[in-house]
Write a protein that holds these residues in place. Structure first.
Motif, PDB file in Angstrom:
ATOM      1  N   GLU A 164       0.829  -1.207   0.000  1.00  0.00           N
ATOM      2  CA  GLU A 164       0.000   0.000   0.000  1.00  0.00           C
ATOM      3  C   GLU A 164       0.859   1.251   0.000  1.00  0.00           C
ATOM      4  OE1 GLU A 164      -3.478   2.111   2.735  1.00  0.00           O
ATOM      5  OE2 GLU A 164      -2.841   0.038   3.114  1.00  0.00           O
ATOM      6  N   THR A 165       1.844   1.296   0.871  1.00  0.00           N
ATOM      7  CA  THR A 165       2.748   2.440   0.945  1.00  0.00           C
ATOM      8  C   THR A 165       4.022   2.028   1.652  1.00  0.00           C
ATOM      9  OG1 THR A 165       3.028   4.708   1.724  1.00  0.00           O
ATOM     10  CG2 THR A 165       1.738   3.245   3.110  1.00  0.00           C
ATOM     11  N   ILE A 166       5.100   2.717   1.341  1.00  0.00           N
ATOM     12  CA  ILE A 166       6.398   2.489   1.981  1.00  0.00           C
ATOM     13  C   ILE A 166       6.684   3.690   2.870  1.00  0.00           C
ATOM     14  CG2 ILE A 166       8.857   2.100   1.590  1.00  0.00           C
ATOM     15  CD1 ILE A 166       8.158   0.920  -1.115  1.00  0.00           C
ATOM     16  N   THR A 167       6.829   3.434   4.150  1.00  0.00           N
ATOM     17  CA  THR A 167       6.936   4.539   5.116  1.00  0.00           C
ATOM     18  C   THR A 167       8.353   5.065   5.249  1.00  0.00           C
ATOM     19  OG1 THR A 167       7.168   2.925   6.904  1.00  0.00           O
ATOM     20  CG2 THR A 167       4.948   3.717   6.395  1.00  0.00           C
ATOM     21  N   GLY A 168       9.338   4.191   5.328  1.00  0.00           N
ATOM     22  CA  GLY A 168      10.701   4.686   5.494  1.00  0.00           C
ATOM     23  C   GLY A 168      11.649   3.597   5.944  1.00  0.00           C
ATOM     24  N   CYS A 169      12.905   3.994   6.184  1.00  0.00           N
ATOM     25  CA  CYS A 169      13.970   3.065   6.562  1.00  0.00           C
ATOM     26  C   CYS A 169      13.916   2.812   8.059  1.00  0.00           C
ATOM     27  CB  CYS A 169      15.327   3.645   6.158  1.00  0.00           C
ATOM     28  SG  CYS A 169      16.734   2.608   6.595  1.00  0.00           S
ATOM     29  N   ILE A 170      14.063   1.545   8.445  1.00  0.00           N
ATOM     30  CA  ILE A 170      14.029   1.184   9.860  1.00  0.00           C
ATOM     31  C   ILE A 170      15.342   0.563  10.321  1.00  0.00           C
ATOM     32  CG2 ILE A 170      11.536   0.874   9.940  1.00  0.00           C
ATOM     33  CD1 ILE A 170      11.961  -2.111   9.599  1.00  0.00           C
ATOM     34  N   SER A 171      16.187   0.107   9.391  1.00  0.00           N
ATOM     35  CA  SER A 171      17.433  -0.516   9.811  1.00  0.00           C
ATOM     36  C   SER A 171      18.407  -0.523   8.641  1.00  0.00           C
ATOM     37  CB  SER A 171      17.192  -1.956  10.283  1.00  0.00           C
ATOM     38  OG  SER A 171      18.404  -2.593  10.608  1.00  0.00           O
ATOM     39  N   THR A 172      19.694  -0.394   8.957  1.00  0.00           N
ATOM     40  CA  THR A 172      20.762  -0.479   7.967  1.00  0.00           C
ATOM     41  C   THR A 172      21.842  -1.405   8.502  1.00  0.00           C
ATOM     42  OG1 THR A 172      21.874   1.453   8.893  1.00  0.00           O
ATOM     43  CG2 THR A 172      20.352   1.832   7.060  1.00  0.00           C
ATOM     44  N   PHE A 197      13.339  -1.495   4.949  1.00  0.00           N
ATOM     45  CA  PHE A 197      12.299  -0.466   4.952  1.00  0.00           C
ATOM     46  C   PHE A 197      11.007  -1.057   5.514  1.00  0.00           C
ATOM     47  CE2 PHE A 197      15.229   0.585   1.566  1.00  0.00           C
ATOM     48  CZ  PHE A 197      15.413   1.945   1.729  1.00  0.00           C
ATOM     49  N   HIS A 198      10.198  -0.169   6.054  1.00  0.00           N
ATOM     50  CA  HIS A 198       8.880  -0.575   6.553  1.00  0.00           C
ATOM     51  C   HIS A 198       7.822  -0.196   5.521  1.00  0.00           C
ATOM     52  CE1 HIS A 198       5.025   0.114   8.644  1.00  0.00           C
ATOM     53  NE2 HIS A 198       5.384  -0.940   9.361  1.00  0.00           N
ATOM     54  N   ALA A 199       6.825  -1.071   5.369  1.00  0.00           N
ATOM     55  CA  ALA A 199       5.754  -0.822   4.402  1.00  0.00           C
ATOM     56  C   ALA A 199       4.467  -1.448   4.924  1.00  0.00           C
ATOM     57  CB  ALA A 199       6.105  -1.391   3.036  1.00  0.00           C
ATOM     58  N   TYR A 200       3.352  -0.909   4.462  1.00  0.00           N
ATOM     59  CA  TYR A 200       2.035  -1.474   4.781  1.00  0.00           C
ATOM     60  C   TYR A 200       1.615  -2.380   3.621  1.00  0.00           C
ATOM     61  CZ  TYR A 200       1.461   1.672   8.743  1.00  0.00           C
ATOM     62  OH  TYR A 200       1.618   2.318   9.949  1.00  0.00           O
ATOM     63  N   GLY A 201       1.178  -3.584   3.983  1.00  0.00           N
ATOM     64  CA  GLY A 201       0.800  -4.552   2.964  1.00  0.00           C
ATOM     65  C   GLY A 201      -0.520  -4.227   2.305  1.00  0.00           C
ATOM     66  N   GLY A 202      -0.673  -4.721   1.092  1.00  0.00           N
ATOM     67  CA  GLY A 202      -1.904  -4.517   0.340  1.00  0.00           C
ATOM     68  C   GLY A 202      -2.630  -5.834   0.135  1.00  0.00           C
ATOM     69  N   GLN A 203      -3.030  -6.065  -1.092  1.00  0.00           N
ATOM     70  CA  GLN A 203      -3.766  -7.271  -1.432  1.00  0.00           C
ATOM     71  C   GLN A 203      -2.983  -8.057  -2.467  1.00  0.00           C
ATOM     72  OE1 GLN A 203      -7.646  -6.141  -2.759  1.00  0.00           O
ATOM     73  NE2 GLN A 203      -8.319  -5.398  -0.746  1.00  0.00           N
ATOM     74  N   SER A 204      -2.970  -9.378  -2.294  1.00  0.00           N
ATOM     75  CA  SER A 204      -2.245 -10.238  -3.212  1.00  0.00           C
ATOM     76  C   SER A 204      -3.090 -10.535  -4.442  1.00  0.00           C
ATOM     77  CB  SER A 204      -1.856 -11.538  -2.515  1.00  0.00           C
ATOM     78  OG  SER A 204      -1.235 -12.416  -3.414  1.00  0.00           O
ATOM     79  N   ILE A 253       8.388  -7.750  11.964  1.00  0.00           N
ATOM     80  CA  ILE A 253       8.447  -8.155  13.373  1.00  0.00           C
ATOM     81  C   ILE A 253       8.415  -6.885  14.206  1.00  0.00           C
ATOM     82  CG2 ILE A 253       9.668  -9.523  15.097  1.00  0.00           C
ATOM     83  CD1 ILE A 253       8.661 -11.096  12.680  1.00  0.00           C
ATOM     84  N   GLY A 254       7.245  -6.546  14.676  1.00  0.00           N
ATOM     85  CA  GLY A 254       7.053  -5.335  15.464  1.00  0.00           C
ATOM     86  C   GLY A 254       5.605  -4.910  15.381  1.00  0.00           C
ATOM     87  N   LYS A 255       5.345  -3.642  15.705  1.00  0.00           N
ATOM     88  CA  LYS A 255       3.980  -3.140  15.697  1.00  0.00           C
ATOM     89  C   LYS A 255       3.995  -1.635  15.490  1.00  0.00           C
ATOM     90  CE  LYS A 255      -0.342  -3.295  18.363  1.00  0.00           C
ATOM     91  NZ  LYS A 255      -0.965  -3.690  19.659  1.00  0.00           N
ATOM     92  N   ASP A 256       3.075  -1.174  14.625  1.00  0.00           N
ATOM     93  CA  ASP A 256       2.887   0.263  14.375  1.00  0.00           C
ATOM     94  C   ASP A 256       4.207   0.943  13.979  1.00  0.00           C
ATOM     95  OD1 ASP A 256       0.240  -0.062  14.999  1.00  0.00           O
ATOM     96  OD2 ASP A 256       0.514   0.508  17.106  1.00  0.00           O
ATOM     97  N   GLN A 257       4.869   0.363  12.992  1.00  0.00           N
ATOM     98  CA  GLN A 257       6.107   0.901  12.433  1.00  0.00           C
ATOM     99  C   GLN A 257       7.278   0.878  13.398  1.00  0.00           C
ATOM    100  OE1 GLN A 257       5.749   4.635  10.334  1.00  0.00           O
ATOM    101  NE2 GLN A 257       3.595   4.297   9.872  1.00  0.00           N
ATOM    102  N   VAL A 258       7.094   0.310  14.584  1.00  0.00           N
ATOM    103  CA  VAL A 258       8.171   0.231  15.571  1.00  0.00           C
ATOM    104  C   VAL A 258       8.732  -1.190  15.538  1.00  0.00           C
ATOM    105  CG1 VAL A 258       8.831   0.483  17.978  1.00  0.00           C
ATOM    106  CG2 VAL A 258       7.084   1.989  16.988  1.00  0.00           C
ATOM    107  N   PRO A 259       9.960  -1.399  15.092  1.00  0.00           N
ATOM    108  CA  PRO A 259      10.494  -2.761  15.028  1.00  0.00           C
ATOM    109  C   PRO A 259      10.761  -3.326  16.413  1.00  0.00           C
ATOM    110  CG  PRO A 259      12.198  -1.177  14.460  1.00  0.00           C
ATOM    111  CD  PRO A 259      10.918  -0.384  14.605  1.00  0.00           C
ATOM    112  N   ALA A 260      10.714  -4.627  16.492  1.00  0.00           N
ATOM    113  CA  ALA A 260      11.011  -5.292  17.765  1.00  0.00           C
ATOM    114  C   ALA A 260      12.471  -5.050  18.133  1.00  0.00           C
ATOM    115  CB  ALA A 260      10.721  -6.779  17.636  1.00  0.00           C
TER     116      ALA A 260
END
Length: 516
Positions: free
Chosen positions: A253-261, A268-275, A361-368
């Motif tokens: 659906e959308t790509i929010t940003g970088c979470i780890s390098t 990157f973190h993203a919200y899934g859509g439909q397959s 692995i995490g919740k609400d764009q916050v990685p574990a």
């Protein structure tokens, strides 16, 4: 008697005062010429009179323009055309004169002067220009460009007697080196050394040449890295196109940003859509792992690939992009094995070249958090240790894999349990260095949990035997590693002789491990 009558009556009298000669009522001195009416109406006579008046008014112009404008063959030229040409010529002369004054005013005594020659009105009959003025458009030699040094003939010298000059002359070589600098790359600014009569020695020229080549190679490397490699927290155009296609297809659906390098990838973190297919479910939150397309930070990738029989035939060290794609494909296969065995790990969604989409692995764009960053109680730390030990045994016996980079940096704490990540470098136990990688993992895990206060934590040798099922008895670590290397050598010889991926390690009752 009035003055008019006196002048008419006595024409031979002495001239009167000056005021009488200038009197408007005085009789004219010229006598009128009598002519017939036919002569007055003659067109030929009118033209002759007009030419006489023009010759009296513009004597020099008519003399110059007599050739091109008035000849015996061109006698019928209209007067209006001639007047227009004369006016245009006079205008052009005044315009050129103004340009010359502006040139002298601007240039002054400066050594470098400017010229308005391109803006002048040049005419073939205009002869006012001075002889010392030069039209730069008509000259083949640029006066502001210095001459290049003359070449030395094949015999190697010029001149005779005391005036002989060889090709090794210091001045000649210096000027030649200055001229050679023009062959450097355009980005390397050399200036006007020829105009300043600069003389470079061979040592200075060679240093400048080497520096120019180094700068050219460095610029090419920077350009290639910018265009063809994935940099930190950024993607190259090809990777960006792959992500756009995933979003346009509705998979993301959308790509929010970088979470780890890291040294091998950017996540990157993203919200899934439909397959597109109903049998495949895309999680609500996804993690996009983009493997870096440059080997600058992780140069020993081939160590984990070239000896893995799954990718041995496809390995090509000369093509970095193929290595990166195999690296991503390897992580996908390893995650699939772990997921089938029930080991907590990210779920694979799709793989596109060097872009791997997994569950987040995490919740609400916050990685574990990583296991090294989380503060656990003694009970949770003990629970995490036994769970890690169980996962290592499952990974070795059920998945037929060795993590090869297991540490607190590659274990996440989420929902009260440990999750394994970064398995792209994982290999099978039959790998020539598989047992060495396993022993290194056991050392990292044992040291971390022992520092965390877990009293039940085994040391690296005990943990190695517990995970692998081998019974290696050694009094010190050196002998222990020597026995591991001996086992690896036996397994490597067995594989080369029989061509089977069969583990020849003797374990306590465990069946031999075949390839899936």
């Amino acid at each position: 008697m009035d003055s008019v009558g006196v002048a008419a009556a006595a024409p031979d009298a002495r001239p009167g005062p000056a005021w009488q000669s200038k009197c408007p009522w005085g009789a004219p001195n010229t006598t009128s010429i009598s002519c017939s009416l036919a002569d007055v109406m003659s067109e030929q006579l009118a033209k002759e009179l007009q030419l006489e008046e023009e010759s009296a008014a513009f004597p020099e112009v008519v003399a110059v323009a007599e050739g091109p404008f008035i000849t015996g063959e061109n006698i019928d030229t209209s007067s209006d055309l001639m007047l227009a040409q004369m006016l245009q010529m006079e205008f052009d002369r005044e315009y050129d004169a103004q340009l010359r004054r502006e040139e002298r005013k601007i240039n002054g005594d400066s050594k470098v002067s400017i010229s308005f020659e391109n803006y002048r009105k040049v005419h073939p009959y205009d002869s006012d220009s001075s002889e010392d003025e030069v039209d730069w458009q008509d000259t083949r030699h640029d006066p502001y460009r210095a001459d290049k040094p003359t070449t030395t003939p094949r015999r190697g010298f010029i001149g005779k007697g005391k005036d002989i000059t060889t090709k090794h002359d210091e001045v000649v070589c210096g000027r030649k080196n200055t001229a050679r600098m023009e062959n450097f790359a355009p980005e390397f600014q050399v200036g006007d050394g020829i105009g300043m009569d600069l003389k470079l020695s061979n040592q200075v020229f060679n240093a400048l040449k080497q520096h120019a080549y180094s700068e050219e190679r460095r610029s090419a490397r920077l350009h290639e890295k910018k265009e063809h490699s994935t940099a930190e927290k950024a993607v190259d155009p090809k990777t960006r196109l792959l992500l756009y296609k995933m979003v346009n297809a509705g998979m993301l659906e959308t790509i929010t940003g970088c979470i780890s390098t890291g040294k091998e990838s950017v996540v990157f973190h993203a919200y899934g859509g439909q397959s597109a297919t109903e049998d495949k479910v895309i999680p609500p939150e996804c993690a996009i792992k983009v493997f870096k397309t440059t080997l600058n930070e992780f140069k020993n990738r081939d160590k984990y690939i070239k000896d893995d029989y799954r990718f041995k035939d496809r390995f090509s060290k000369l093509n970095p992009r193929k290595i990166i794609r195999m690296w991503a494909e390897k992580e996908m296969h390893n995650l699939t094995r772990m997921q089938n065995a029930g080991i907590p790990c990210p779920q694979v969604v799709i793989l596109k070249k060097h872009v791997l989409v997994m569950s987040f692995i995490g919740k609400d764009q916050v990685p574990a958090p990583k296991l090294k960053d989380v503060t656990l109680s003694s009970e949770d730390m003990k629970k995490a240790y036994y769970q890690t030990l169980n996962m290592m045994q499952q990974l070795y016996k059920e998945c037929n894999l060795v993590h090869a980079d297991l540490s607190e940096y590659n274990m996440l704490w989420h929902d009260g349990k440990v999750w394994l990540i970064d398995v792209s470098q994982s290999v099978e136990p039959t790998h020539p260095h598989g047992l060495e990688f396993l022993f290194r993992d056991c050392r990292n895990v044992s040291q971390f949990f022992q520092k965390g206060g877990v009293a039940e934590a085994l040391n690296e040798r005990e943990l190695f035997n517990a995970v692998s099922g081998l019974n290696i008895t050694a009094d010190n670590e050196v002998d222990f590693q020597a026995e591991i290397e001996a086992l690896e050598k036996i397994n490597e010889d067995h594989v080369q002789n029989h061509g089977k991926k069969l583990s020849t390690f003797s374990s306590d009752g465990d069946p031999p491990i075949y390839d899936e």
